[in-house]
Enzyme design. Sequence first.
Site, PDB file in Angstrom:
ATOM      1  CD  GLU A 169      -3.000   1.944  -3.201  1.00 49.80           C
ATOM      2  OE1 GLU A 169      -4.011   2.643  -3.283  1.00 49.80           O
ATOM      3  OE2 GLU A 169      -2.009   2.297  -2.523  1.00 49.80           O
ATOM      4  CD  GLU A 185      -6.998   4.878  -4.444  1.00 51.62           C
ATOM      5  OE1 GLU A 185      -6.203   4.394  -3.606  1.00 51.62           O
ATOM      6  OE2 GLU A 185      -7.911   5.665  -4.152  1.00 51.62           O
ATOM      7  CG  ASP A 193      -2.872   6.671  -3.473  1.00 48.27           C
ATOM      8  OD1 ASP A 193      -3.886   5.976  -3.554  1.00 48.27           O
ATOM      9  OD2 ASP A 193      -2.078   6.620  -2.505  1.00 48.27           O
ATOM     10  CG  HIS A 207      -3.429   9.397  -0.067  1.00 52.25           C
ATOM     11  ND1 HIS A 207      -4.163  10.284   0.705  1.00 52.25           N
ATOM     12  CD2 HIS A 207      -4.180   8.270  -0.140  1.00 52.25           C
ATOM     13  CE1 HIS A 207      -5.286   9.708   1.082  1.00 52.25           C
ATOM     14  NE2 HIS A 207      -5.330   8.492   0.582  1.00 52.25           N
ATOM     15  CE  LYS A 213      -6.362   8.285  -3.189  1.00 54.91           C
ATOM     16  NZ  LYS A 213      -7.331   7.477  -2.403  1.00 54.91           N
ATOM     17  CG  HIS A 244      -1.800   1.129   1.382  1.00 55.32           C
ATOM     18  ND1 HIS A 244      -1.770   1.991   2.466  1.00 55.32           N
ATOM     19  CD2 HIS A 244      -2.807   1.567   0.571  1.00 55.32           C
ATOM     20  CE1 HIS A 244      -2.709   2.897   2.327  1.00 55.32           C
ATOM     21  NE2 HIS A 244      -3.356   2.666   1.198  1.00 55.32           N
ATOM     22  NE  ARG A 245      -1.779   5.769   1.261  1.00 54.22           N
ATOM     23  CZ  ARG A 245      -2.300   6.555   2.173  1.00 54.22           C
ATOM     24  NH1 ARG A 245      -1.546   7.428   2.806  1.00 54.22           N
ATOM     25  NH2 ARG A 245      -3.599   6.499   2.468  1.00 54.22           N
ATOM     26  CG  ASP A 279       0.296   0.714   5.492  1.00 56.71           C
ATOM     27  OD1 ASP A 279      -0.037   1.139   4.368  1.00 56.71           O
ATOM     28  OD2 ASP A 279      -0.318   1.009   6.549  1.00 56.71           O
TER      29      ASP A 279
HETATM   30  O1  G3P Z   1      -6.300   0.950  -2.548  1.00 56.65           O
HETATM   31  C1  G3P Z   1      -6.628   0.894  -1.214  1.00 56.65           C
HETATM   32  C2  G3P Z   1      -6.391   2.187  -0.498  1.00 56.65           C
HETATM   33  O2  G3P Z   1      -5.263   2.821  -1.031  1.00 56.65           O
HETATM   34  C3  G3P Z   1      -7.553   3.110  -0.578  1.00 56.65           C
HETATM   35  O3  G3P Z   1      -7.443   4.191   0.297  1.00 56.65           O
HETATM   36  O4  G3P Z   1      -6.944   6.469   0.969  1.00 56.65           O
HETATM   37  O5  G3P Z   1      -5.166   4.747   1.118  1.00 56.65           O
HETATM   38  O6  G3P Z   1      -5.893   5.575  -1.106  1.00 56.65           O
HETATM   39  P1  G3P Z   1      -6.309   5.291   0.304  1.00 56.65           P
HETATM   40 MG    MG Z   2      -4.700   4.336  -2.417  1.00 52.69          MG
END
Ligand code: G3P
Ligand code: MG
Length: 248
Positions: free
Chosen positions: A44, A119, A46, A59, A121, A17-18, A241
Amino acid sequence: MTANPAIGPNRDEVQAHRGASAVAPENTIAAFRAAAEQGARWVELDVALLADDTLVVIHDDSVDRTTSGTGKLATLRQADLPALDAGAWFDARFAGEPLPTLAETIAALGDLGMGANIEIKQHPHHKSLDQLIRAVQHDLRQRKPGMPIMISSFDPEALRAMHLLEPDLEMAMLWSDLPDDWEARLAAIPATTIHLNYKSLSIGMLERARQRGIKVRAWTSNDPIELKSFWPAGLTGVITDNPKVYLG
Ligand code: G3P
Ligand code: MG
């Protein structure tokens, strides 16, 4: 490769995640490299547009929280990026880490042999959905042959538009809470995958999704105990994470 559902996800179903944002500054090449070092095969990340339509990996809709600078993305251009330090806020060891563009990130992930869950945004400063998704398409088409890419978004319109441009890519609908009519909403995109806040998972929805061939990945879980009961019900993957806790 199939997971042992009693234990957890297979290696291809652990997305950082990120990047490995527990150990490196989120959404930077350092975090993506850390994810690879932990054994993850996917990250993943953003994406959002700057004022000059450059896609950057970040993000928030401003650089305030994750860089040394300040300002809304709407006021920044690619030429402003070299002045930003996206690593020092996290730890002095990462001082000088750039805020990457999507193009730079796709190149780096290709070199690392990793897949990207992009992702998309949606922010108020984005001028049009069409421009946003065409920018994403432009950058992802530069990827190395064979580099796996998927798209996710909280915005069903972004997924619908992206699917029209790139029908072969996996589309994942992001939800914090599962709507009652989730099947109809997925079909309308169409999307084959749900990325759901792990706190909203239930055995019943997982079984229903499995029967219909819908993948479900959980975000953002950093402790395998949280998901233990969901793998046997058909949970597909996890966005975390700290990939190493799922890759043991
Ligand atoms: O892709 C899952 C997660 O990244 C969604 O929430 O706010 O961390 O982008 P956020
Ligand atoms: Mg995300």
